[in-house]
Design a protein around this motif. Structure first.
Motif, short mmCIF file in Angstrom:
data_model
loop_
_atom_site.label_atom_id
_atom_site.label_comp_id
_atom_site.label_asym_id
_atom_site.label_seq_id
_atom_site.Cartn_x
_atom_site.Cartn_y
_atom_site.Cartn_z
N ARG A 49 0.86 -1.18 0.00
CA ARG A 49 0.00 0.00 0.00
C ARG A 49 0.90 1.24 0.00
N TYR A 50 0.50 2.24 -0.74
CA TYR A 50 1.35 3.41 -0.91
C TYR A 50 0.69 4.62 -0.26
N PRO A 51 1.42 5.32 0.62
CA PRO A 51 0.84 6.45 1.35
C PRO A 51 0.47 7.60 0.42
N ALA A 52 -0.37 8.48 0.94
CA ALA A 52 -0.86 9.60 0.13
C ALA A 52 0.27 10.51 -0.31
N ASP A 53 1.32 10.61 0.49
CA ASP A 53 2.42 11.51 0.13
C ASP A 53 3.46 10.85 -0.79
N SER A 54 3.17 9.64 -1.30
CA SER A 54 4.13 8.95 -2.18
C SER A 54 4.12 9.52 -3.59
N GLY A 55 3.11 10.30 -3.91
CA GLY A 55 3.00 10.84 -5.27
C GLY A 55 2.38 9.87 -6.25
N ILE A 56 1.90 8.71 -5.76
CA ILE A 56 1.31 7.69 -6.62
C ILE A 56 -0.22 7.77 -6.51
N HIS A 57 -0.87 7.93 -7.63
CA HIS A 57 -2.33 8.09 -7.66
C HIS A 57 -2.94 7.02 -8.56
N PHE A 58 -3.88 6.26 -8.02
CA PHE A 58 -4.58 5.24 -8.80
C PHE A 58 -5.92 5.79 -9.26
N VAL A 59 -6.15 5.74 -10.56
CA VAL A 59 -7.38 6.23 -11.15
C VAL A 59 -8.09 5.05 -11.81
N GLU A 60 -9.35 4.83 -11.46
CA GLU A 60 -10.07 3.67 -11.97
C GLU A 60 -11.00 4.05 -13.11
N LEU A 61 -10.87 3.33 -14.23
CA LEU A 61 -11.85 3.45 -15.31
C LEU A 61 -13.17 2.85 -14.85
#
Length: 391
Positions: A49-61
């Motif tokens: 799991r990647y924290p909010a401050d990791s800069g990684i954003h998952f966007v779901e179609l």
């Protein structure tokens, strides 16, 4: 830096490949933002799991977007997927975008809307580096693929084309002076071996004693050569087949499972055939390869590479492979095992008998080298180095 990774499917290798990139981005603390646009479920399926401050954003179609794309024919899907990408790229405004399976997008890249940013992609199925057959059908298919590829390469926003078939890279590069064409490692995540886990797996599968184990692994469908392999077992004598255990390990559709189980119910052979028709993840993957003696990659007219070849090399297990396309070329040229006509039950049964009598010749040093060259880290580093200055 703002990188967009885009894929409209998560089956097979797709989620693994994206997972390697996300993990590498996080572990290397790359400065910038990473947007991962896929169908729903990817983030929950990743091992971390990647924290909010990791800069990684998952966007779901949305489900409707995905179903609309997958229900379309090949030509319509190319434009449908490209338009989905354009919508996300216009909204996110990335510095660069990566299409994880660019083969699907070729018509869209050629004739569709202009990408708002430079775009790169992974090209899986070239037909230019190694011989894929001299018949007129193959020549016609290759000519069509080359024509479409050339048109895609003319797109001024296309930056880099990554190719898992290393032998095809020089031929593709000759088609363009504006797009970089780079070889790409086929990533295989390493897992520690554990003899106690392997023995537990042997017991759970109920492998009969004193048998050589042949493994056919991965997403199991018509392309994997299961049916000619089963046909070949009926050509082997009772004495020889009684020394064989064939393990079919991996998920399959309900319809195809009915086909295979019906075939198994009528199989006239002393060979033991074990069907483990479910998804296999993590250390369990390593256990299956540690358990086996020989790995089968008897794909039916498969043009590209397969991570199963790398996985077998990592586990130092000889391969019995189709002789077709880049995979056949690699197994033969690197001495990773033997190659044959995977559509011929007679050729397959001869390979079984060779394995039983004298083994399958393979170079351990070549296997070790292939495994070292095709790590998850090497895969992610090659991709990101071409698109992200900080990587």
């Amino acid at each position: 830096m703002k990188l967009l990774i885009f894929d409209t499917t998560l089956n097979g290798h797709h989620s693994d490949y994206i997972g390697h990139l996300v993990q590498y981005w996080h572990s290397q603390q790359i400065q910038g933002k990473l947007y991962v646009v896929t169908p729903a479920g990817l983030a929950a399926a990743l091992p971390e799991r990647y924290p909010a401050d990791s800069g990684i954003h998952f966007v779901e179609l949305s489900e409707a977007e995905v179903l609309g794309s997958q229900a379309a024919g090949p030509m319509q899907r190319s434009f449908a997927d490209w338009n989905l990408y354009i919508q996300q790229a216009e909204r996110i405004q990335p510095t660069h975008a990566l299409l994880m399976y660019v083969d699907i997008f070729q018509l869209g890249l050629w004739l569709g809307k202009k990408s708002p940013c430079p775009v790169s992609g992974i090209y899986f199925r070239p037909s230019f580096g190694t011989s894929t057959g001299a018949g007129w059908r193959e020549k016609l298919v290759n000519a069509r693929k080359k024509f479409l590829l050339e048109r895609m390469l003319s797109n001024p926003t296309l930056s880099t084309l990554f190719c898992l078939d290393h032998s095809a890279v020089p031929a593709i590069q000759k088609l363009t002076s504006s797009v970089k064409v780079l070889p790409l490692p086929d990533p295989v995540r390493r897992y520690a071996s554990a003899p106690e886990r392997v023995e537990k797996l042997r017991q759970s599968l109920k492998v009969k004693p004193n048998r050589k184990i042949f493994l056919l692994f991965g997403w199991l469908d018509e392309r994997k050569g299961i049916e000619p392999t089963l046909d070949s077992l009926e050509q082997i004598s009772a004495q020889d087949s009684s020394q064989i255990t064939l393990v079919l390990a991996g998920p399959m559709t309900d319809n195809y499972r009915v086909t295979i189980e019906t075939r198994l119910s009528t199989l006239k052979s002393e060979a033991q055939v074990i069907g483990h028709f479910q998804e296999i993840k993590g250390t369990a993957i390593q256990d299956f390869f540690d358990l086996t003696d020989f790995v089968l990659t008897l794909y039916q007219r498969h043009v590209g590479m397969s991570s199963i070849v790398v996985r077998a090399a990592l586990s130092v297990k000889p391969i019995i492979s189709s002789d077709f396309g880049y995979m056949g070329h690699l197994v033969a040229s690197e001495k990773l095992g033997i190659t044959l006509d995977s559509e011929s039950p007679d050729a397959i049964q001869q390979a079984f008998q060779m394995a039983l009598r004298s083994g399958v010749p393979a170079s351990q040093s070549a296997m070790n080298q292939l495994a070292e060259e095709n790590t998850a880290e090497a895969f992610a580093e090659q991709l990101l180095a071409a698109m992200v200055p900080q990587a």
